[in-house]
Enzyme design. Structure first.
Site, PDB file in Angstrom:
ATOM      1  N   ASP A 256       0.858  -1.184   0.000  1.00  0.00           N
ATOM      2  CA  ASP A 256       0.000   0.000   0.000  1.00  0.00           C
ATOM      3  C   ASP A 256       0.898   1.240   0.000  1.00  0.00           C
ATOM      4  O   ASP A 256       1.927   1.279   0.689  1.00  0.00           O
ATOM      5  CB  ASP A 256      -0.880  -0.029   1.260  1.00  0.00           C
ATOM      6  CG  ASP A 256      -1.858   1.119   1.309  1.00  0.00           C
ATOM      7  OD1 ASP A 256      -3.020   0.907   0.953  1.00  0.00           O
ATOM      8  OD2 ASP A 256      -1.455   2.224   1.717  1.00  0.00           O
ATOM      9  N   ASN A 264      -2.877  13.313  -2.660  1.00  0.00           N
ATOM     10  CA  ASN A 264      -3.997  13.878  -3.405  1.00  0.00           C
ATOM     11  C   ASN A 264      -4.396  15.240  -2.868  1.00  0.00           C
ATOM     12  O   ASN A 264      -4.650  16.186  -3.625  1.00  0.00           O
ATOM     13  CB  ASN A 264      -5.194  12.933  -3.361  1.00  0.00           C
ATOM     14  CG  ASN A 264      -5.087  11.799  -4.364  1.00  0.00           C
ATOM     15  OD1 ASN A 264      -4.493  11.950  -5.420  1.00  0.00           O
ATOM     16  ND2 ASN A 264      -5.663  10.661  -4.024  1.00  0.00           N
ATOM     17  N   GLU A 302      -4.916   2.584  -3.847  1.00  0.00           N
ATOM     18  CA  GLU A 302      -3.459   2.662  -3.816  1.00  0.00           C
ATOM     19  C   GLU A 302      -2.867   1.338  -3.339  1.00  0.00           C
ATOM     20  O   GLU A 302      -1.741   1.302  -2.852  1.00  0.00           O
ATOM     21  CB  GLU A 302      -3.001   3.815  -2.916  1.00  0.00           C
ATOM     22  CG  GLU A 302      -3.326   3.681  -1.445  1.00  0.00           C
ATOM     23  CD  GLU A 302      -4.700   4.220  -1.067  1.00  0.00           C
ATOM     24  OE1 GLU A 302      -4.920   4.465   0.126  1.00  0.00           O
ATOM     25  OE2 GLU A 302      -5.555   4.393  -1.952  1.00  0.00           O
TER      26      GLU A 302
END
Length: 633
Positions: A256, A264, A302
């Protein structure tokens, strides 16, 4: 004469219809058997072998039956011979014909051809027809797909076979005269059947191409070009079965991208996409450098998984470490920004007790979670975190605990009863502490933040919120219990959970907490947690919390108050603490006073101001014992 022509035309139309309907069904059946025989699915090997035998011999059986029909049918002889010829030609255009299979099919076709030309074997037209037939067999064998899926080559093939067969056939077959009109009728029927079969094949091919395009979109993430979760499910199931049957190792990695939401939020979603692509490419390049196949899958936003077939953990670990280091050392460019990220990894391999790949995945995911709990940027293998360069002080600078006071009123005087710890994240852009999107910080980080709270002279009961995974993690309970026993400045430490675990987990984990003196509270009873969920947990917990704000939009105040009364009774019966959250106005405060006998309005926090609200605690009596109730906002 006109009547005979009408009858002949009507018979031709009937034969044309019957032949085409029969061939449509046969082609569909033949194609279905081919798919079951050769395409990957869940059919047992024994059934697949049976389907392949059926695929090989069905045309021969049908062709023989049609020849017999021609022998006994009289006026329909040409139609039956046509169908027999056609069902023997179709398999020549089938996929998966081996050389032996193809030669076998050619021999059968040639035999039936000779049977119908029995009376003129040595005549020039028949010899020439045999030569053309052999030439067509060679062309079909070499250009199968070109003929099968293209109109012009297909129709040329059907026309050639029809003309050669029917123009060289004897004048009498099975005692039926082959007139020029009957030959012409047979040729047109054969062409119609060929046109129908070609249309079917071309349509199925177009559907297959479209399906493959859709499958490509489903199997490969359009952004990173990594294989998707649907592809992962198919591949891992097959690889798991192969590993079990061949007794070969299979290593699974779940990874991950750390703090991807912050990427973001800070740089924008386009930058986030750049990071996703960059990480996927970096992983692929690293795998290729070590000679590994591309078994990398994007299984979530992700989240990625990597599979190492035929590799034990010891064999795969150097490659896994190289992937981890490669991402850590990379910078991903988005506009003017150079973005660096880290990844957390969980590693395991298939063991004998695994019933499916899901069992393996659960261990890998649990190891990934442990890497996250150890501060991220780590590699955990079967419960042992091997690599982490994480510095807790980094997270301590951007996280903090606010303390929100819970007060009790005794003899009319407010007395501090405890503090609830509220996790906050510092937003550098807005220069403000905000509610974090992710609460699963490591237990080591929680302890570090509690120590910062203790530096402000807070020495009351503390309430700590845990996620479901944190509560069930033995490592978390071990660290918190050890910390509490070694920290006399905290008179009482309680953990609060919203997601109720299984009864077995609660019984096991609660014993560990209670042996160290840590109390357990279930939050959001009456809304997220029903009585049915909480009932069996009551012997293992020390309190429940009822959040009025969760029901305000859906229930009336009267209905909410009835629920509160019910849960107060549940707490009194179980002799555990009851806490009421979300008291927002004077009428609600009056209701709390009525049930709690005392009230308080204040909010206290350490270091930073936060929203004001009500927190009430009172002493009630249950029989001859003293029972605590708390009301909190």
């Amino acid at each position: 004469m006109q009547s005979d022509t009408t009858v002949f035309l009507g018979l031709w139309i009937v034969q044309l219809t019957v032949a085409n309907f029969f061939i449509a069904g046969f082609v569909e059946l033949f194609n279905t058997i081919w798919r079951q025989a050769f395409q990957p699915d869940d059919l047992p090997p024994s059934i697949k072998r049976h389907r392949r035998r059926t695929w090989l011999f069905l045309p021969i059986i049908v062709g023989g039956v049609m020849q017999y029909g021609g022998l006994i049918s009289g006026r329909n002889t040409a139609m039956f011979i046509n169908i027999s010829l056609f069902v023997l030609v179709i398999p020549l255009l089938a996929r998966n014909n081996t050389t032996v299979t193809y030669l076998f099919r050619c021999a059968i076709l040639l035999g039936v051809w000779q049977l119908t030309h029995l009376t003129n074997w040595f005549m020039a037209p028949s010899i020439a027809g045999n030569g053309v037939l052999l030439l067509m067999m060679l062309l079909i064998g070499h250009y199968t797909d070109e003929i099968r899926y293209h109109w012009l080559p297909a129709m040329a093939t059907w026309l050639t076979i029809a003309l050669v067969f029917w123009l060289t056939i004897p004048d009498h077959v099975y005692h039926v005269p082959m007139t020029p009109l009957l030959r012409g009728q047979a040729i047109t029927i054969f062409l119609a059947m060929g046109s129908l079969a070609t249309s079917y094949w071309i349509r199925r091919q177009q559907e297959l191409i479209q399906t493959q395009k859709i499958q490509q979109l489903a199997d490969y993430d359009s952004l990173t070009n990594a294989k998707t979760y649907s592809h992962y499910q198919r591949d891992t199931t097959g690889l798991f079965q192969d590993a079990r049957q061949s007794h070969q190792p299979l290593t699974l990695v779940s990874l991950d991208i750390d703090r991807f939401k912050q990427v973001n939020d800070t740089f924008g979603h386009l930058a986030g996409n750049t990071v996703l692509v960059g990480v996927a490419d970096t992983l692929k390049q690293t795998l290729e450098t070590h000679g590994e196949q591309n078994h990398i899958y994007r299984t979530g936003g992700e989240e990625f998984n990597i599979i190492f077939p035929h590799k034990s953990i010891d064999a795969a670990l150097p490659i896994i470490e190289a992937c981890w280091q490669a991402v850590r050392k990379s910078y991903f460019t988005s506009g003017d920004d150079q973005i660096s990220v880290t990844i957390s990894m969980g590693v395991t391999q298939v063991v004998e007790t695994d019933q499916s790949i899901n069992d393996t995945y659960k261990r890998a995911d649990s190891n990934l979670y442990q890497s996250k709990q150890r501060g991220r940027d780590a590699v955990t293998v079967n419960g042992h975190t091997l690599h982490t360069d994480h510095d807790l002080s980094t997270d301590a600078d951007i996280h903090t605990f606010f303390t929100q006071s819970i007060m009790t009123v005794i003899d009319g005087d407010p007395i501090l009863w405890g503090n609830e710890l509220l996790l906050r994240l510092y937003d550098k852009d807005r220069e403000h502490w905000v509610l974090p999107s992710e609460f699963a910080i490591s237990v080591e980080m929680q302890v570090a933040l509690i120590n910062k709270v203790l530096q402000t002279d807070v020495n009351t009961r503390l309430g700590l919120n845990l996620t479901a995974d944190q509560f069930q993690d033995p490592h978390v309970s071990d660290v918190l219990c050890d910390f509490f026993q070694k920290t006399p400045a905290i008179p009482e430490l309680g953990v609060e959970i919203i997601d109720v675990p299984s009864l077995d987990v609660m019984a096991e984990i609660s014993q560990n907490y209670h042996e160290s003196g840590i109390t357990i509270y279930i939050d959001d009873v009456g809304s997220d947690n029903s009585y049915e969920l909480v009932r069996d947990m009551l012997p293992y917990i020390d309190g429940i919390k009822f959040a009025m704000q969760n029901l305000r939009r859906t229930d009336s105040l009267t209905r909410i108050q009835d629920r509160i009364k019910f849960w107060v009774e549940v707490a009194n019966t179980a002799k555990i603490t009851f806490i009421l959250e979300g008291v927002e106005n004077q009428s609600e405060l009056a209701f709390a006073n009525h049930w709690a006998f005392s009230s308080f309005r204040d909010t206290t926090l350490t270091g930073h101001r936060c929203q004001r609200g009500y927190r009430v605690r009172c002493e009630t009596k249950v029989g001859n014992s003293s029972q605590s109730s708390h009301f909190a906002n």
